[in-house]
Design a protein around this motif. Sequence first.
Motif, PDB file in Angstrom:
ATOM      1  N   SER A  75      -7.143  -1.169  -0.307  1.00  0.00           N
ATOM      2  CA  SER A  75      -7.064  -2.634  -0.297  1.00  0.00           C
ATOM      3  C   SER A  75      -8.358  -3.249  -0.820  1.00  0.00           C
ATOM      4  N   HIS A 124      -6.781 -12.136  -0.841  1.00  0.00           N
ATOM      5  CA  HIS A 124      -6.124 -13.417  -1.113  1.00  0.00           C
ATOM      6  C   HIS A 124      -6.807 -14.555  -0.349  1.00  0.00           C
ATOM      7  N   SER A 134       2.801  -2.419  -4.824  1.00  0.00           N
ATOM      8  CA  SER A 134       2.958  -3.821  -4.436  1.00  0.00           C
ATOM      9  C   SER A 134       2.768  -4.676  -5.680  1.00  0.00           C
ATOM     10  N   PRO A 185       0.212  -7.001  -6.926  1.00  0.00           N
ATOM     11  CA  PRO A 185      -1.072  -7.697  -6.941  1.00  0.00           C
ATOM     12  C   PRO A 185      -1.251  -8.603  -8.144  1.00  0.00           C
ATOM     13  N   HIS A 230       2.404  -7.377   0.836  1.00  0.00           N
ATOM     14  CA  HIS A 230       1.111  -6.734   0.614  1.00  0.00           C
ATOM     15  C   HIS A 230       1.281  -5.224   0.670  1.00  0.00           C
ATOM     16  N   ARG A 258       2.197 -16.599  -4.470  1.00  0.00           N
ATOM     17  CA  ARG A 258       2.522 -15.655  -3.401  1.00  0.00           C
ATOM     18  C   ARG A 258       2.965 -16.414  -2.149  1.00  0.00           C
ATOM     19  N   GLY A 283      -7.745  -7.334   3.326  1.00  0.00           N
ATOM     20  CA  GLY A 283      -6.707  -6.806   2.444  1.00  0.00           C
ATOM     21  C   GLY A 283      -7.116  -6.889   0.989  1.00  0.00           C
ATOM     22  N   ASP A 284      -6.236  -7.419   0.150  1.00  0.00           N
ATOM     23  CA  ASP A 284      -6.548  -7.500  -1.285  1.00  0.00           C
ATOM     24  C   ASP A 284      -7.326  -8.769  -1.633  1.00  0.00           C
TER      25      ASP A 284
END
Length: 292
Positions: free
Chosen positions: A148, A127, A87, A89, A245, A96, A124-125
Amino acid sequence: MLSVVVDDFLTTVQSQTTVRRTAEPAVTICAARRTLDNDVCGLGVVFLSHRLQYQTVYRTMPSPRDTVTAMPRRATRVNRRHERGTSSPDIPDAQRWNHNIQYHPLLLTAVPTGADRVLDVGCGDGHLTRQLAAQAEHVVGIDLDKASIGLAIEHTREPNIEYVHGDVLAYVFEPGSFDAVVSVATLHHMDTARGLRRLATLVRPGGVVAVIGIGRPHIVEDLPWQIAGTVATRYHRLSKPLWEHSAPIVWPPPHTNRQVKAIAAAELPRAVFRRHVMWRYSLIWTKPPSDR
């Protein structure tokens, strides 16, 4: 219903314009209306084509409880990206955009002013977690996906953020220990009623549960929403690339929007349920001061 969808879309555009401090909101709204006028007539064919693809996938799907281990082609592709870590990142958060990020401002607005502790479920990551860090003294992000969480830790510099690898349904949090619990596109990964009850126990009296979720489309009653969502997505893609994502997904969602609304009404009385243009709903609930 279509007029309601259009109004909701234009309201969303205005909200996003305010958040991003765009200099010409009137021009933005006019452009959105022109896009709607030019495109809506031809979208019936696009929608029917989309529905044929959806029905083909859905009819071959196992029951919702099995979707984690047996997903359709789209989900498999995304999970392969997740396994390879391919993805994007490194794209700055501010650049984004996708259907989930579109509705982040609704959650940020729902967080009580001066919040001390906020929980981001299915972070998730990270955000949204990083956005929340500007509004609360301490933010906790929890996600069941280890990769993640690794990305979230790697890309977070804010000192008031803590990440937890775990299942929110089982992880030991003190009841009533958060001023707000927020979640984006995560509720359909768990039993909806159980998930809502769990989120409600984690907020203090007067605290807020704020959810952006995904309901399973209904081929008849969701036709205007699907058309409007296609138009709105095309409008946003004119100026913003789609960011994907890398976290696992579950498709299709187990419940329609109507079913989610009914479950929410039973589990969280007085919750405000609202559908949005780009295939999302919001659910905002304030815990009564008398609830302990």
